[in-house]
Design a protein around this motif. Structure first.
Motif, PDB file in Angstrom:
ATOM      1  N   HIS A 136       0.867  -1.171   0.000  1.00  0.00           N
ATOM      2  CA  HIS A 136       0.000   0.000   0.000  1.00  0.00           C
ATOM      3  C   HIS A 136       0.909   1.228   0.000  1.00  0.00           C
ATOM      4  N   ASN A 180       4.313  -1.110  -4.699  1.00  0.00           N
ATOM      5  CA  ASN A 180       3.400  -0.109  -5.241  1.00  0.00           C
ATOM      6  C   ASN A 180       4.126   1.240  -5.371  1.00  0.00           C
ATOM      7  N   TYR A 201      -6.164   7.169   3.017  1.00  0.00           N
ATOM      8  CA  TYR A 201      -6.207   6.312   1.833  1.00  0.00           C
ATOM      9  C   TYR A 201      -5.502   6.920   0.628  1.00  0.00           C
ATOM     10  N   ARG A 204      -2.864   4.703  -1.204  1.00  0.00           N
ATOM     11  CA  ARG A 204      -2.966   3.302  -0.784  1.00  0.00           C
ATOM     12  C   ARG A 204      -3.027   2.369  -1.998  1.00  0.00           C
ATOM     13  N   SER A 205      -3.859   2.692  -2.961  1.00  0.00           N
ATOM     14  CA  SER A 205      -4.043   1.845  -4.145  1.00  0.00           C
ATOM     15  C   SER A 205      -2.986   2.153  -5.199  1.00  0.00           C
ATOM     16  N   GLU A 210      -6.637   0.341  -7.689  1.00  0.00           N
ATOM     17  CA  GLU A 210      -6.885  -1.010  -7.194  1.00  0.00           C
ATOM     18  C   GLU A 210      -6.052  -1.297  -5.951  1.00  0.00           C
ATOM     19  N   ASP A 211      -6.682  -1.906  -4.953  1.00  0.00           N
ATOM     20  CA  ASP A 211      -5.972  -2.354  -3.761  1.00  0.00           C
ATOM     21  C   ASP A 211      -5.250  -3.653  -4.123  1.00  0.00           C
ATOM     22  N   ASN A 213      -3.690  -5.755  -2.386  1.00  0.00           N
ATOM     23  CA  ASN A 213      -3.890  -6.881  -1.479  1.00  0.00           C
ATOM     24  C   ASN A 213      -5.311  -7.445  -1.551  1.00  0.00           C
ATOM     25  N   ARG A 214      -6.024  -7.093  -2.590  1.00  0.00           N
ATOM     26  CA  ARG A 214      -7.308  -7.716  -2.918  1.00  0.00           C
ATOM     27  C   ARG A 214      -7.304  -8.171  -4.373  1.00  0.00           C
ATOM     28  N   HIS A 269       3.401  -4.054   6.523  1.00  0.00           N
ATOM     29  CA  HIS A 269       2.354  -3.033   6.400  1.00  0.00           C
ATOM     30  C   HIS A 269       2.398  -2.114   7.607  1.00  0.00           C
TER      31      HIS A 269
END
Length: 528
Positions: A136, A180, A201, A204-205, A210-211, A213-214, A269
């Protein structure tokens, strides 16, 4: 050139320079018109020789001359990280290698630094592990800690720190500082322009929003269904639909995982203070404890980091935000905390041989840079101790009778059974993390007879095992030919098939068949 020769050359340079300086002083006293051009040319020549000698000496030193911490405690943007890695490669050429696993959405390289006594080479039997940070973009502490961790390992190695030398000599470490880089650059520019402001946030993406970690293929549903049906328990293949959704950064990591036989990993993290272990995805939509087959090992890995951290396992106050909690012992099962889909640590476990945990190393994201050195002190021993865990359990090699390696052989823990197998690497070597105990280990491969051995796994070190598999004996072909008693009978094909099913007809060349249930059927053909 030998070091002794260089040292003698340097002494000679100093002596001759001193003699020439004395001569030049005498000349100055005797004449005001000293030939400056000749003096300059002569001394430049001597100086060049001495500089060359000094360069050779530096190459011969048992450790680099700059074996002190040179990297500043600050946030390194993309350009600064690039420069640090260039400097690192020059300072520690015998211990490091820099490579890239691909580029981000905006074309930034995803740099990896390898630390090893033989960089660029996989040594048979030597385990490989990885640290990943900055998944992130607005969580940069791990990125900075790993830069200093790499420098620390090299410095201590050349200071002949026995613990670090053994760790570097016996482990191949890969460090991905930023998964990232686009998100980090966005958050970093806000942090700099606003004098330390960090939004929860912002960054973060990735650049596509897009995140990451998903974004990994969700293999948990496959694993849970296969577990229910007693089917395959490892190396699940992602669905094509999942692969089409991958972001560039995620796709780069998937390729990276397939290129190296990673055994252990930690993903750093920020935002909490806890070591989180698989599974991250529960068996339903609700969050509840969801154990993997290796739950005991994962607990041990998480406890290792938490207990070796300065206070992760002992803190009594939660992070200062709504909903924060204090985790018992500083660890948690991921799905018990909150269930997610598409996480990286579950993908590592279900698609590869790698055991990964996720470590939240601080409540605050983007703390002031002057706090980084203290955070390093809190995490240094945990980073070292976790890395040492790659050497627990068993390791070894699977070969054939000609001592040729068998890649992709399956290594099973069959007693007590652990329903998660691993496979051998291209050189036939393998690593299987296990808790201390007595185990039966079985190695299998297509076309070979399986082999089982008993292993005693001790604490804090691995047990070496070798398996030599023998080729399976070819089975005799089954010839479709009936006995004469049935062939001589003038019976329709359908009736012949019925008789065969009833057990009258036997096939020649098929070997012995188990006896069928005996039934009083009388003679085959009635006599008139």
């Amino acid at each position: 050139m030998c070091c002794d020769c260089v040292c003698r050359l340097t002494k000679d340079c100093h002596a001759e320079m001193a003699d020439n300086q004395d001569n030049s002083n005498d000349s100055r006293r005797s004449s005001q018109n000293f030939p400056a051009r000749g003096y300059s040319r002569r001394h430049i020549s001597l100086l060049s020789a001495c500089l060359l000698a000094i360069a050779y000496i530096l190459a011969c030193l048992p450790y680099p001359a700059e074996a002190i911490g040179q990297i500043r405690w600050e946030y390194h943007d993309y350009a600064m990280l690039h420069q640090e890695l260039d400097d690192f490669r020059l300072r520690w050429p015998q211990l490091s290698r820099v490579y890239t696993i691909g580029t981000s959405v905006k074309g930034r390289e995803m740099y990896v630094l390898e630390i090893s006594d033989n960089p660029g080479v996989h040594e048979v039997g030597e385990p490989e592990m990885k640290y990943i940070a900055n998944m992130h973009g607005n969580e940069p502490i791990g990125r900075e800690l790993l830069i200093h961790f790499a420098e620390f390992l090299c410095i201590q190695y050349y200071k002949k720190d026995f613990r670090i030398q053994r760790l570097v000599n016996e482990t191949r470490l890969h460090i991905l500082f930023s998964m990232n880089p686009d998100g980090f650059q966005e958050a970093y520019e806000l942090f700099n322009s606003s004098q330390g402001l960090s939004l929860p946030y912002y960054g973060r993406s990735n650049a596509n929003g897009e995140d990451l970690n998903r974004n990994f293929p969700n293999l948990n549903n496959m694993a849970y269904e296969s577990e229910r049906l007693s089917g395959k328990n490892h190396h699940f293949i992602p669905l094509k639909s999942d692969l089409l959704k991958l972001q560039p950064e995620t796709a780069n990591v998937l390729r990276w995982l397939s290129d190296y036989p990673f055994v252990l990993s930690a993903n750093l993290h920020e935002g909490e203070m806890v070591a989180n272990y698989p599974y991250d995805t529960s068996r339903s939509r609700r969050s509840f404890y969801t154990a993997s087959p290796d739950d005991a090992v994962f607990k041990h890995l998480a406890q290792t980091y938490a207990t070796k951290h300065a206070f992760m396992s002992t803190r009594t106050e939660p992070c200062p935000y709504t909903g924060a909690e204090v985790f018992a012992g500083g660890i948690t099962n991921g799905a018990d905390w909150y269930s997610i889909r598409g996480g990286m640590q579950d993908y590592n476990y279900l698609a590869t041989n790698c055991f990964e945990i996720t470590v939240e190393i601080g409540c605050l994201k983007f703390p002031p840079a002057n706090r980084l050195s203290r955070i390093w002190d809190d995490n240094k021993e945990a980073l070292i101790g976790f890395m040492e865990r790659v050497h627990i359990g068993i390791k070894g090699r699977v070969t054939d009778t000609k001592e040729q390696p068998i890649p992709d052989a399956i290594v099973k823990v069959t007693g007590p059974a652990i329903n998660h197998d691993i496979t051998t690497a291209i050189d036939g070597d393998f690593w299987r993390l296990l808790m201390p105990g007595l185990y039966t280990i079985t190695a299998t491969a297509p076309g070979y007879e399986p082999q089982s051995r008993v292993a005693t796994v001790k604490r804090n070190r691995s047990t070496w095992m070798t398996f030599t598999l023998h080729k399976e004996e070819p089975k005799p072909e089954c010839i479709e030919e009936e006995e004469d008693e049935l062939d001589n009978a003038n019976i329709l094909f359908e009736i012949k098939e019925a008789f065969r099913d009833m057990g009258y007809a036997k096939k020649k060349g098929c070997g012995s068949e188990p006896p069928r249930e005996q039934v009083n059927r009388g003679p085959l053909l009635a006599t008139p």
